[in-house]
Enzyme design. Structure first.
Site, PDB file in Angstrom:
ATOM      1  N   ASP A  11      66.082  21.588  13.487  1.00 10.50           N
ATOM      2  CA  ASP A  11      66.193  22.451  12.311  1.00 10.50           C
ATOM      3  C   ASP A  11      67.208  23.580  12.537  1.00 10.50           C
ATOM      4  O   ASP A  11      66.924  24.572  13.212  1.00 10.50           O
ATOM      5  CB  ASP A  11      64.808  23.037  12.009  1.00 10.50           C
ATOM      6  N   ASP A  37      68.089  15.699  18.267  1.00 12.23           N
ATOM      7  CA  ASP A  37      66.824  15.022  18.017  1.00 12.23           C
ATOM      8  C   ASP A  37      66.357  14.343  19.303  1.00 12.23           C
ATOM      9  O   ASP A  37      67.001  13.417  19.801  1.00 12.23           O
ATOM     10  CB  ASP A  37      67.026  13.982  16.908  1.00 12.23           C
ATOM     11  N   ASN A  61      59.992  21.949  26.491  1.00 15.00           N
ATOM     12  CA  ASN A  61      58.942  22.517  25.653  1.00 15.00           C
ATOM     13  C   ASN A  61      58.655  21.684  24.400  1.00 15.00           C
ATOM     14  O   ASN A  61      57.514  21.625  23.948  1.00 15.00           O
ATOM     15  CB  ASN A  61      59.353  23.942  25.241  1.00 15.00           C
ATOM     16  N   TYR A  85      48.410  12.153  22.346  1.00 17.28           N
ATOM     17  CA  TYR A  85      49.182  13.368  22.673  1.00 17.28           C
ATOM     18  C   TYR A  85      48.763  13.889  24.047  1.00 17.28           C
ATOM     19  O   TYR A  85      49.604  14.186  24.896  1.00 17.28           O
ATOM     20  CB  TYR A  85      48.942  14.426  21.588  1.00 17.28           C
ATOM     21  N   LYS A 124      50.978  14.541  27.537  1.00 15.30           N
ATOM     22  CA  LYS A 124      51.087  15.832  28.249  1.00 15.30           C
ATOM     23  C   LYS A 124      50.693  15.655  29.716  1.00 15.30           C
ATOM     24  O   LYS A 124      51.267  16.286  30.602  1.00 15.30           O
ATOM     25  CB  LYS A 124      50.213  16.907  27.583  1.00 15.30           C
ATOM     26  N   THR A 131      50.542  28.335  16.576  1.00 13.14           N
ATOM     27  CA  THR A 131      51.955  28.057  16.281  1.00 13.14           C
ATOM     28  C   THR A 131      51.977  27.035  15.134  1.00 13.14           C
ATOM     29  O   THR A 131      50.924  26.504  14.772  1.00 13.14           O
ATOM     30  CB  THR A 131      52.669  27.412  17.493  1.00 13.14           C
TER      31      THR A 131
END
Ligand SMILES: NC(=O)c1ccc[n+]([C@@H]2O[C@H](COP(=O)([O-])OP(=O)(O)OC[C@H]3O[C@@H](n4cnc5c(N)ncnc54)[C@H](OP(=O)(O)O)[C@@H]3O)[C@@H](O)[C@H]2O)c1
Length: 252
Positions: A41, A65, A94, A159, A163, A194
């Site tokens: 973005d 990307d 990150n 997910y 991690k 966030t």
């Protein structure tokens, strides 16, 4: 004597158009590093760069990307290096995506994207950038992990697994590149408000009410730890995983 000064160093923080990554870009720039802000973005990226510059820091935005092919990722890494005059001293992995579903509901598209952004991209980018750090005899790589990587949770299981994979990559990289002066570590946040968990405010409040900190984390609290980890103050820190989670994993 404390030395968290990063003057003269360069940094790339993936996913720094938002949340913890944006806070980390700010924290590194505030200590003197020149920072590549990156993500898809451009508008949010420009905002982060403007914020850093308004505080006297140095940053620039490079769009990219991380779900792209390994070939495109190598080109992206080359464009980061070029923007930083050929040298990346600090790399913070990150960026991540977290499809908010259980195992049965995970779509094939989300499966592929999560694997690509959370695991494939850090692998490819480290493979490109760590050898140059090693040749320079110094560098710091940080993986932003997650408290969810070490507990079983009946939601976002895939997910969590990515991690855990990232944290394991970090340990392997510490073994591989540490002897050449490149320190690799993981900072594992707890529930932090966030955009990644927008809309889950109630869940986050409930989840953190009974942990030692009694509240969610703030992106700036994670960023301060990352800034320490990459600094000379943390010169003996290799292959560590720091749970920065208000005590949730220790007391769960
Ligand atoms: N928030 C929490 O509670 C929490 C807890 C534990 C761990 N973490 C970890 O903290 C890190 C940051 O999360 P956050 O909460 O700050 O999330 P966030 O606000 O949603 O930010 C995610 C970042 O990743 C970038 N990104 C996503 N997909 C991308 C893609 N395909 N290509 C390039 N960049 C992409 C986004 O940039 P664009 O949109 O510009 O592409 C954005 O800057 C993640 O590794 C997450 O796993 C967060």
């Amino acid at each position: 004597m404390s030395n968290q000064n990063l003057s003269g160093r360069t940094a790339v923080v993936t996913g720094s158009t938002s949340g913890i990554g944006a806070a980390t870009a700010h924290a590194l720039a505030a200590r003197g590093a020149r920072v590549v802000v990156t993500g898809r973005d451009a508008t949010r990226g420009a905002d982060v760069v403007a914020g850093i510059e308004s505080r006297g820091g140095s940053a620039l935005f490079v769009a990219g990307d991380l779900a792209a092919s390994p070939v495109a990722l190598r080109e992206l890494a080359a464009s980061w290096s070029a923007a930083l005059d050929g040298r990346v001293d600090i790399l913070v992995h990150n960026a991540a995506v977290c499809p908010a579903v259980d195992t049965v509901s995970l779509s094939d598209a989300d499966l592929e994207t999560t694997l690509a952004v959370n695991v494939r991209a850090p692998q490819v980018l480290t493979a490109v950038l760590a050898p140059a750090m090693a040749a320079n005899g110094s560098g710091a790589i940080v993986v932003i992990g997650s408290w969810m990587a070490t507990v079983g949770h009946a939601f976002v299981g895939f997910y969590s697994a990515t991690k855990a994979a990232e944290a394991q990559l970090a340990r392997s990289w510490a073994a591989e590149f540490g002897p050449s002066g490149v320190r690799v570590n993981t900072v594992a946040p707890g529930a932090t408000r966030t955009p990644i968990n927008e809309g889950s405010d109630d869940v986050i409040t409930r989840m953190t009410a009974t942990i030692p900190a009694g509240r969610p984390g703030r992106p700036e609290e994670i960023a301060e730890a990352v800034a320490w980890v990459v600094s000379d103050d943390a010169s003996y820190l290799h292959g560590a995983l720091i749970p920065l989670d208000g005590g949730i994993t220790a007391t769960r």
